[in-house]
Design a protein around this motif. Sequence first.
Motif, PDB file in Angstrom:
ATOM      1  N   GLU A 290      59.380  61.885  -1.086  1.00 50.87           N
ATOM      2  CA  GLU A 290      59.263  62.226   0.336  1.00 50.87           C
ATOM      3  C   GLU A 290      60.593  61.950   1.047  1.00 50.87           C
ATOM      4  O   GLU A 290      61.059  62.757   1.853  1.00 50.87           O
ATOM      5  N   GLU A 291      61.208  60.790   0.735  1.00 50.67           N
ATOM      6  CA  GLU A 291      62.503  60.460   1.333  1.00 50.67           C
ATOM      7  C   GLU A 291      63.562  61.478   0.928  1.00 50.67           C
ATOM      8  O   GLU A 291      64.375  61.908   1.751  1.00 50.67           O
ATOM      9  N   ASN A 292      63.554  61.863  -0.352  1.00 50.32           N
ATOM     10  CA  ASN A 292      64.507  62.879  -0.828  1.00 50.32           C
ATOM     11  C   ASN A 292      64.269  64.219  -0.143  1.00 50.32           C
ATOM     12  O   ASN A 292      65.219  64.909   0.230  1.00 50.32           O
ATOM     13  N   LYS A 293      62.995  64.569   0.043  1.00 46.98           N
ATOM     14  CA  LYS A 293      62.653  65.829   0.712  1.00 46.98           C
ATOM     15  C   LYS A 293      63.175  65.817   2.141  1.00 46.98           C
ATOM     16  O   LYS A 293      63.780  66.784   2.606  1.00 46.98           O
ATOM     17  N   VAL A 294      62.948  64.686   2.848  1.00 40.79           N
ATOM     18  CA  VAL A 294      63.411  64.567   4.229  1.00 40.79           C
ATOM     19  C   VAL A 294      64.942  64.645   4.272  1.00 40.79           C
ATOM     20  O   VAL A 294      65.528  65.356   5.100  1.00 40.79           O
TER      21      VAL A 294
ATOM     22  N   GLN B 183      69.850  67.781   5.272  1.00 45.99           N
ATOM     23  CA  GLN B 183      71.119  68.350   4.797  1.00 45.99           C
ATOM     24  C   GLN B 183      71.120  69.868   4.933  1.00 45.99           C
ATOM     25  O   GLN B 183      72.127  70.459   5.351  1.00 45.99           O
ATOM     26  N   VAL B 184      70.010  70.499   4.573  1.00 42.68           N
ATOM     27  CA  VAL B 184      69.914  71.964   4.678  1.00 42.68           C
ATOM     28  C   VAL B 184      70.044  72.382   6.144  1.00 42.68           C
ATOM     29  O   VAL B 184      70.769  73.326   6.475  1.00 42.68           O
ATOM     30  N   ASP B 185      69.357  71.649   7.036  1.00 42.08           N
ATOM     31  CA  ASP B 185      69.450  71.963   8.466  1.00 42.08           C
ATOM     32  C   ASP B 185      70.884  71.819   8.961  1.00 42.08           C
ATOM     33  O   ASP B 185      71.386  72.673   9.702  1.00 42.08           O
TER      34      ASP B 185
ATOM     35  N   LEU C  34      73.689  71.958   7.173  1.00 44.06           N
ATOM     36  CA  LEU C  34      74.531  73.020   6.596  1.00 44.06           C
ATOM     37  C   LEU C  34      74.234  74.371   7.251  1.00 44.06           C
ATOM     38  O   LEU C  34      75.150  75.170   7.455  1.00 44.06           O
ATOM     39  N   THR C  35      72.984  74.604   7.595  1.00 41.09           N
ATOM     40  CA  THR C  35      72.614  75.853   8.270  1.00 41.09           C
ATOM     41  C   THR C  35      73.299  75.930   9.632  1.00 41.09           C
ATOM     42  O   THR C  35      73.841  76.968  10.011  1.00 41.09           O
ATOM     43  N   ARG C  36      73.299  74.789  10.368  1.00 35.90           N
ATOM     44  CA  ARG C  36      73.995  74.763  11.664  1.00 35.90           C
ATOM     45  C   ARG C  36      75.497  74.983  11.468  1.00 35.90           C
ATOM     46  O   ARG C  36      76.120  75.734  12.214  1.00 35.90           O
ATOM     47  N   GLU C  37      76.077  74.333  10.451  1.00 38.45           N
ATOM     48  CA  GLU C  37      77.510  74.515  10.170  1.00 38.45           C
ATOM     49  C   GLU C  37      77.818  75.973   9.854  1.00 38.45           C
ATOM     50  O   GLU C  37      78.821  76.523  10.324  1.00 38.45           O
ATOM     51  N   LEU C  38      76.946  76.583   9.057  1.00 39.51           N
ATOM     52  CA  LEU C  38      77.137  77.990   8.689  1.00 39.51           C
ATOM     53  C   LEU C  38      77.075  78.871   9.929  1.00 39.51           C
ATOM     54  O   LEU C  38      77.928  79.755  10.114  1.00 39.51           O
ATOM     55  N   GLN C  39      76.102  78.635  10.809  1.00 37.83           N
ATOM     56  CA  GLN C  39      75.993  79.415  12.038  1.00 37.83           C
ATOM     57  C   GLN C  39      77.229  79.223  12.915  1.00 37.83           C
ATOM     58  O   GLN C  39      77.753  80.189  13.483  1.00 37.83           O
ATOM     59  N   ASP C  40      77.688  77.960  13.015  1.00 35.31           N
ATOM     60  CA  ASP C  40      78.898  77.684  13.801  1.00 35.31           C
ATOM     61  C   ASP C  40      80.099  78.422  13.213  1.00 35.31           C
ATOM     62  O   ASP C  40      80.898  79.011  13.946  1.00 35.31           O
ATOM     63  N   SER C  41      80.217  78.393  11.880  1.00 33.97           N
ATOM     64  CA  SER C  41      81.336  79.075  11.220  1.00 33.97           C
ATOM     65  C   SER C  41      81.267  80.583  11.445  1.00 33.97           C
ATOM     66  O   SER C  41      82.289  81.227  11.704  1.00 33.97           O
ATOM     67  N   LYS C  42      80.070  81.134  11.358  1.00 32.21           N
ATOM     68  CA  LYS C  42      79.906  82.575  11.599  1.00 32.21           C
ATOM     69  C   LYS C  42      80.300  82.916  13.032  1.00 32.21           C
ATOM     70  O   LYS C  42      80.952  83.931  13.272  1.00 32.21           O
ATOM     71  N   GLN C  43      79.894  82.060  13.982  1.00 32.72           N
ATOM     72  CA  GLN C  43      80.230  82.299  15.390  1.00 32.72           C
ATOM     73  C   GLN C  43      81.741  82.220  15.592  1.00 32.72           C
ATOM     74  O   GLN C  43      82.330  83.049  16.283  1.00 32.72           O
ATOM     75  N   LYS C  44      82.368  81.204  14.975  1.00 39.37           N
ATOM     76  CA  LYS C  44      83.826  81.058  15.097  1.00 39.37           C
ATOM     77  C   LYS C  44      84.526  82.281  14.499  1.00 39.37           C
ATOM     78  O   LYS C  44      85.494  82.787  15.066  1.00 39.37           O
ATOM     79  N   GLN C  45      84.037  82.740  13.338  1.00 38.46           N
ATOM     80  CA  GLN C  45      84.631  83.916  12.703  1.00 38.46           C
ATOM     81  C   GLN C  45      84.496  85.127  13.626  1.00 38.46           C
ATOM     82  O   GLN C  45      85.461  85.874  13.830  1.00 38.46           O
TER      83      GLN C  45
END
Length: 138
Positions: free
Chosen positions: A53-57, A62-64, A66-77
């Motif tokens: 459960e701790e690993n899942k959380v 981490q996925v959330d 990285l998803t935000r980072e990816l969206q930020d990178s796409k916006q910057k691009q």
Amino acid sequence: ADADVSKDSLFKEKEVTKQLKETIQMLETDLKASDSNIQDLAAELAKVRQSDEENKVSLTSQVDSLTRELQDSKQKQSDMEQNCKLHHVRKIESLSTEIDSLSNKVQQLTEERNQIEYQKREQESKLGELGSLTNEVE
């Protein structure tokens, strides 16, 4: 003889009872050990589930992230591409204006040159006429 059979039967009965008691004790000991093993396994399973459960959380977080980072990178691009397009459009407009200005300057200078050449031919023509007149006077 009946007393011997009875004693023998009683002895066998006591022996069987003793063996049954030993077997029951052995089974109770095995049952307690099995119960203890089941409790240990249940505790281990609870730890594994908690860890999962701790690993899942953690992985979800981490996925959330990285998803935000990816969206930020796409916006910057996208922003950078837009800025580059605007810069190129402005540069093209500036160069176009400069070309128009230079083209007008070339046209103006060509007209001035033609005017000068025309005036030069006019003067040469007048000088030629003066020269003929001067020759006639002499």
